[in-house]
Write a protein that holds these residues in place. Structure first.
Motif, PDB file in Angstrom:
ATOM      1  N   LYS A 147     -20.937  87.830 -43.292  1.00 23.38           N
ATOM      2  CA  LYS A 147     -20.625  86.411 -43.345  1.00 23.38           C
ATOM      3  C   LYS A 147     -20.843  85.915 -44.767  1.00 23.38           C
ATOM      4  O   LYS A 147     -21.931  86.038 -45.322  1.00 23.38           O
ATOM      5  CB  LYS A 147     -21.496  85.614 -42.378  1.00 23.38           C
ATOM      6  CG  LYS A 147     -21.146  84.122 -42.376  1.00 23.38           C
ATOM      7  CD  LYS A 147     -21.999  83.348 -41.382  1.00 23.38           C
ATOM      8  CE  LYS A 147     -21.619  81.871 -41.391  1.00 23.38           C
ATOM      9  NZ  LYS A 147     -22.440  81.093 -40.428  1.00 23.38           N
TER      10      LYS A 147
ATOM     11  N   GLY B 265     -22.708  89.305 -40.392  1.00 23.52           N
ATOM     12  CA  GLY B 265     -21.806  88.533 -39.559  1.00 23.52           C
ATOM     13  C   GLY B 265     -21.611  89.110 -38.176  1.00 23.52           C
ATOM     14  O   GLY B 265     -20.839  88.570 -37.381  1.00 23.52           O
TER      15      GLY B 265
ATOM     16  N   THR C  25     -20.515  82.607 -47.315  1.00 25.25           N
ATOM     17  CA  THR C  25     -20.393  81.152 -47.347  1.00 25.25           C
ATOM     18  C   THR C  25     -20.250  80.698 -48.791  1.00 25.25           C
ATOM     19  O   THR C  25     -21.044  81.074 -49.662  1.00 25.25           O
ATOM     20  CB  THR C  25     -21.633  80.483 -46.725  1.00 25.25           C
ATOM     21  OG1 THR C  25     -21.792  80.942 -45.389  1.00 25.25           O
ATOM     22  CG2 THR C  25     -21.475  78.973 -46.716  1.00 25.25           C
TER      23      THR C  25
ATOM     24  N   THR D  93     -15.190  83.568 -51.914  1.00 22.56           N
ATOM     25  CA  THR D  93     -15.728  84.493 -50.910  1.00 22.56           C
ATOM     26  C   THR D  93     -15.222  85.922 -51.036  1.00 22.56           C
ATOM     27  O   THR D  93     -15.878  86.845 -50.549  1.00 22.56           O
ATOM     28  CB  THR D  93     -15.402  83.984 -49.492  1.00 22.56           C
ATOM     29  OG1 THR D  93     -13.973  83.920 -49.323  1.00 22.56           O
ATOM     30  CG2 THR D  93     -15.995  82.593 -49.261  1.00 22.56           C
TER      31      THR D  93
ATOM     32  N   SER E  43     -17.580  73.265 -47.767  1.00 26.15           N
ATOM     33  CA  SER E  43     -18.353  74.495 -47.625  1.00 26.15           C
ATOM     34  C   SER E  43     -17.844  75.234 -46.397  1.00 26.15           C
ATOM     35  O   SER E  43     -17.754  74.653 -45.308  1.00 26.15           O
ATOM     36  CB  SER E  43     -19.844  74.182 -47.470  1.00 26.15           C
ATOM     37  OG  SER E  43     -20.584  75.371 -47.322  1.00 26.15           O
ATOM     38  N   ARG E  44     -17.508  76.484 -46.579  1.00 26.68           N
ATOM     39  CA  ARG E  44     -16.951  77.269 -45.488  1.00 26.68           C
ATOM     40  C   ARG E  44     -17.648  78.629 -45.396  1.00 26.68           C
ATOM     41  O   ARG E  44     -17.901  79.293 -46.396  1.00 26.68           O
ATOM     42  CB  ARG E  44     -15.438  77.494 -45.674  1.00 26.68           C
ATOM     43  CG  ARG E  44     -14.614  76.211 -45.546  1.00 26.68           C
ATOM     44  CD  ARG E  44     -14.608  75.718 -44.118  1.00 26.68           C
ATOM     45  NE  ARG E  44     -13.834  74.501 -43.957  1.00 26.68           N
ATOM     46  CZ  ARG E  44     -14.311  73.266 -44.084  1.00 26.68           C
ATOM     47  NH1 ARG E  44     -15.596  73.100 -44.390  1.00 26.68           N
ATOM     48  NH2 ARG E  44     -13.547  72.222 -43.918  1.00 26.68           N
ATOM     49  N   GLY E  45     -17.952  79.032 -44.165  1.00 26.22           N
ATOM     50  CA  GLY E  45     -18.475  80.363 -43.897  1.00 26.22           C
ATOM     51  C   GLY E  45     -17.392  81.199 -43.253  1.00 26.22           C
ATOM     52  O   GLY E  45     -16.779  80.763 -42.266  1.00 26.22           O
TER      53      GLY E  45
END
Length: 229
Positions: A140, A134, A142, A191, A153-155
């Protein structure tokens, strides 16, 4: 004068033979040590051993090696009970004591690093999660969650740290909620994770972890680390 010349030539020849024998025995010892390290650790990867110092024969006679460098590639460890591949582990072992009959070798101190790729770390995380670098020493992560029939969907950019001396912790710095109740909590369930690392060579302990472009780099160290035997 002629006698002196003959003596010098003889000394050079004998010295050359000594060096050649020393290097041949060193090569054999390095190969033998690599095989014993693999046998001891049950390693499925490849192992390279390099013994420093010259001459080698005098070190063997004293039953103590100044330094031995070991590199293991593709070895298996475990993270939270899940199989994980250590891309590469390199260790410098100092003051290696040889046992009777040269059947064992133990390093007084050892330092090194272990590298784990993001793809392999993702396999030790929850399902449907991907990891990548990241930037700025961050990871990072996801992940996707289903909310009211929608797949989000989130990073997130996460901080990686070492806790309790044996556990890698990944925590999102911030999760965008977009005003949807509980979305942050649900995303974090995907996450955020802790994974205890085990299966490293006996006597080696985790010191710190750092995120780099090609994976996590874990600093390790140890005392009285058995190399073989």
């Amino acid at each position: 004068m002629r006698a002196l010349r003959i003596l010098l030539i003889t000394a050079v020849v004998l010295g050359g033979l000594f060096v050649a024998a020393d290097r041949l025995l060193l090569d054999y010892a390095e190969q033998e040590a690599a095989e014993r390290v693999e046998a001891r650790q049950g390693s499925s990867g490849t192992t390279e051993v390099s013994i420093a110092g010259f001459p080698f024969l005098t070190q063997v006679a004293g039953k103590e090696l100044e330094r031995v460098d070991v590199t293991v590639r593709g070895a298996e460890a475990s993270a939270g009970g899940r199989r994980i591949v250590v891309t590469e582990m390199s260790a410098a072992l100092h003051d290696v004591r040889l046992g009777g009959g040269f059947s064992s070798a133990t390093a007084t101190t050892a330092t090194g690093t272990a590298r784990i790729s993001y793809a392999d770390l993702a396999r030790a995380a929850d399902e449907a999660v991907t990891l990548a670098y990241g930037g700025d020493g961050k990871v990072k992560v996801t992940g996707s969650v289903d909310i009211a029939g929608r797949t989000l969907s989130r990073g997130v950019v996460s901080t990686v740290s070492l806790v309790d001396g044996d556990t890698i912790r990944v925590r999102a710095d911030e999760v965008p909620g977009e005003g949807i109740p509980m979305v942050e909590s649900l995303i974090r369930q995907k996450t955020d994770f802790d994974r205890e690392i085990s299966g490293l060579p006996q006597g080696m302990e985790l010191e710190k972890v750092q995120a780099e472009e090609d994976g996590l780099v874990i600093t390790v160290s140890g005392r009285n680390v058995p190399l073989t035997g």
